[in-house]
Design a protein around this motif. Sequence first.
Motif, short mmCIF file in Angstrom:
data_model
loop_
_atom_site.label_atom_id
_atom_site.label_comp_id
_atom_site.label_asym_id
_atom_site.label_seq_id
_atom_site.Cartn_x
_atom_site.Cartn_y
_atom_site.Cartn_z
N GLY A 116 37.99 -6.22 28.84
CA GLY A 116 38.81 -6.97 27.80
C GLY A 116 40.36 -7.14 28.74
N PHE A 117 40.76 -6.12 29.28
CA PHE A 117 41.90 -6.31 29.94
C PHE A 117 41.71 -7.49 31.12
CE2 PHE A 117 43.09 -1.92 28.42
CZ PHE A 117 44.50 -2.19 28.24
N LEU A 118 40.67 -7.16 31.99
CA LEU A 118 40.41 -8.25 33.02
C LEU A 118 40.21 -9.56 32.47
CD1 LEU A 118 38.04 -5.94 35.51
CD2 LEU A 118 40.57 -6.18 35.39
N ASP A 119 39.58 -9.85 31.50
CA ASP A 119 39.23 -11.28 31.01
C ASP A 119 40.59 -11.79 30.57
OD1 ASP A 119 36.66 -11.15 31.57
OD2 ASP A 119 36.05 -10.77 29.49
N ALA A 120 41.60 -10.76 30.15
CA ALA A 120 42.98 -11.46 29.71
C ALA A 120 43.68 -11.85 30.81
CB ALA A 120 43.55 -10.53 28.86
N GLN A 121 43.61 -11.05 32.04
CA GLN A 121 44.43 -11.33 33.00
C GLN A 121 44.00 -12.60 34.01
OE1 GLN A 121 46.85 -9.46 34.04
NE2 GLN A 121 46.96 -8.03 32.14
N GLY A 122 42.70 -12.93 33.92
CA GLY A 122 42.24 -14.20 34.80
C GLY A 122 40.71 -14.27 35.07
N LYS A 123 40.23 -14.92 36.00
CA LYS A 123 39.10 -15.16 36.14
C LYS A 123 38.60 -14.24 37.35
CE LYS A 123 38.79 -19.89 34.54
NZ LYS A 123 38.19 -21.38 35.04
N PRO A 124 37.38 -13.74 37.48
CA PRO A 124 36.77 -13.17 38.58
C PRO A 124 37.17 -13.95 40.13
CG PRO A 124 35.00 -13.08 37.05
CD PRO A 124 36.24 -14.29 36.59
N GLY A 125 37.67 -12.97 41.08
CA GLY A 125 38.01 -13.61 42.28
C GLY A 125 39.49 -13.92 42.40
N THR A 126 40.26 -13.64 41.25
CA THR A 126 41.58 -14.14 41.19
C THR A 126 42.29 -12.93 40.99
OG1 THR A 126 41.78 -14.83 39.05
CG2 THR A 126 41.15 -16.53 40.71
N LEU A 127 41.63 -11.87 40.49
CA LEU A 127 42.33 -10.61 40.01
C LEU A 127 43.12 -9.75 41.14
CD1 LEU A 127 39.88 -9.44 37.14
CD2 LEU A 127 41.89 -10.92 37.04
N THR A 128 44.11 -9.07 40.75
CA THR A 128 44.66 -8.11 41.64
C THR A 128 44.79 -6.87 41.22
OG1 THR A 128 46.96 -8.38 40.64
CG2 THR A 128 46.09 -9.95 42.24
N ALA A 129 45.21 -5.69 42.06
CA ALA A 129 45.59 -4.39 41.59
C ALA A 129 46.47 -4.39 40.10
CB ALA A 129 46.09 -3.42 42.51
N GLU A 130 47.18 -5.09 40.05
CA GLU A 130 48.11 -5.02 38.77
C GLU A 130 47.27 -5.23 37.65
OE1 GLU A 130 52.35 -7.13 37.17
OE2 GLU A 130 51.59 -7.63 39.20
N ALA A 131 46.42 -6.11 37.59
CA ALA A 131 45.41 -6.46 36.57
C ALA A 131 44.70 -5.14 36.09
CB ALA A 131 44.54 -7.44 36.95
N TYR A 132 44.50 -4.14 36.68
CA TYR A 132 43.64 -3.04 36.48
C TYR A 132 44.67 -1.85 35.89
CZ TYR A 132 39.56 -4.84 38.86
OH TYR A 132 38.36 -5.29 39.37
N ARG A 133 45.84 -2.10 36.11
CA ARG A 133 46.52 -1.02 35.42
C ARG A 133 46.87 -0.50 34.17
NH1 ARG A 133 51.21 -2.76 39.92
NH2 ARG A 133 50.36 -1.78 41.80
N PRO A 134 46.69 -1.64 33.21
CA PRO A 134 46.81 -1.41 31.76
C PRO A 134 45.59 -0.59 31.54
CG PRO A 134 47.54 -3.56 32.22
CD PRO A 134 47.10 -3.19 33.53
N ALA A 135 44.27 -0.89 32.21
CA ALA A 135 43.09 -0.36 31.71
C ALA A 135 43.15 1.37 32.03
CB ALA A 135 41.94 -1.07 32.34
N LEU A 136 43.72 1.47 33.70
CA LEU A 136 43.62 2.85 34.20
C LEU A 136 44.71 3.73 33.41
CD1 LEU A 136 43.61 1.76 37.88
CD2 LEU A 136 41.72 2.52 36.52
N PHE A 137 45.81 3.16 32.85
CA PHE A 137 46.62 4.07 32.38
C PHE A 137 46.04 4.49 30.79
CE2 PHE A 137 50.03 2.56 35.20
CZ PHE A 137 50.41 3.99 35.82
N THR A 138 45.09 3.39 29.98
CA THR A 138 44.53 3.64 29.02
C THR A 138 43.59 4.84 29.18
OG1 THR A 138 44.94 1.41 28.12
CG2 THR A 138 43.12 2.92 27.11
N MET A 139 42.72 5.10 30.27
CA MET A 139 41.96 6.03 30.66
C MET A 139 42.65 7.48 30.80
SD MET A 139 39.24 4.59 30.62
CE MET A 139 38.67 2.66 30.78
N VAL A 140 44.00 7.36 31.30
CA VAL A 140 44.63 8.63 31.25
C VAL A 140 44.93 9.11 30.01
CG1 VAL A 140 46.97 9.59 31.90
CG2 VAL A 140 45.99 7.95 33.60
N ALA A 141 45.18 8.36 29.01
CA ALA A 141 45.38 8.92 27.59
C ALA A 141 44.20 9.52 27.03
CB ALA A 141 45.86 7.53 26.78
#
Length: 467
Positions: free
Chosen positions: A411-436
């Motif tokens: 869900g986070f990645l689809d909102a950030q862009g298409k495969p092949g264009t994503l960066t580390a920043e696109a993963y941060r919301p998901a990773l911090f959600t996992m911390v919670a």
Amino acid sequence: MLSALDREHTIAPPGYSRWLIPPAALAVHLCIGQAYATSVYKNSLVQHFDTSQTAIGVVFSIAIVMLGLSAAVGGTWVESNGPRKAMFVSASFWASGFLVGALGIATSQLWLLYLGYGVLGGIGLGIGYISPVSTLIKWFPDRPGLATGLAIMGFGGGALIAGPLSRQLMSFYDSDYDPNVATSVADGDALTALFVTLGVGYFIIMMFGVFNIRVPREGWRPEGWDPASVKEKPLVTTANVAASNAVRTRSFWLLWIVLFCNVTAGIGILEQASPMIQDFFRDSNGVSTVAVSTVSVSTAAGFVGVLSLFNMAGRFVWSSTSDLIGRKPIYMLYLGGGMILYASLALFGHLATALFVLLAGVILSFYGGGFATVPAYLRDLFGTYQVGAIHGRLLTAWSAAGVAGPLIINGFLDAQGKPGTLTAEAYRPALFTMVAVLAVGFTANLLIRAVPSRYHEAAEKAEEVAA
């Protein structure tokens, strides 16, 4: 011929070595562990069906949901019919899931892939996952963490074999597919042939486990082991709790939350493993921030293999360690340490590939360790009476996490862009959600207590039913 699958034909003769049981369990778990390698051909499926990552990710989610449901519903059946029959049923469903999935790919009918790999394959996953666990605990009452770790590490290591094997098979069936090029995808014919090959091959391998599994005879115990020694450890009971009573206890549902949180956090990385290492080292313009060779698709494939090694090793090392320090402390490490590692991955993982791989690897070792340790945790809390059935019910947490984990990250990645264009920043919301999510699990583990005696079975009744 089918009568050979009955429990009475699987009782081990006198002098039978219990160390022959883990290889039989491994034969099943290494095959069904292929589920962790779906990211290898995910992009090929996306292109073939002309759909989104989320739509293809649903296939994996359905399989995990069916894993939990089939384990929960079939847990008591597995206990009463024995591991051999259960493992045969697992092999039949797992193989048929690949074949029906192949039909779906060949006809471009996505719903058939959902039905095959998702529903039928998921049932094979669930029955196959729990079928040897109760037997292993009965063979290794002195070292339950070691025993379950030996077998369940196979599930984590399945992708280590399936990942490179799938890539080579796709290149064999499709001459235009290059396993070393990031943008290369296999065509529908190659994917169809891949699924047929895996289905037939896995069925043959799983038959080795089916015909080599044994259960201990009544009254058997390891030489020199005193059952009274378990009383010396905290949270370990010598009593027995039925599956119907276990689900009425607070400890069961707290452990359900613990497993759900641990799996949700880990499954997101596994489901996205192959493209993740490339995305983390790409700038906003789509250019790699380090040498291209460092994050090539072959290295990404190697990354999937490294994660599988950590996942597999964690299942053995951490579960064996739990025999020494206890189940509750080891889960404090999984969940508390996981929070620190996820935050570090989000903030610093893009600085160096070695750091990224190390952080992700240790996270996956905790993920795998959580799976391997939970049967021993159940044995400590509820006894051996119906531990397989209780384990099956607990795996509904895996079903829920199999939906939640991929949905969060996709869900986070689809909102950030298409495969092949994503960066580390696109993963941060998901990773911090996992911390919670891990913080919730950490709290639940702290609240687990010994099961009250009112839920215990009378000793005479438990022995009668077991006989």
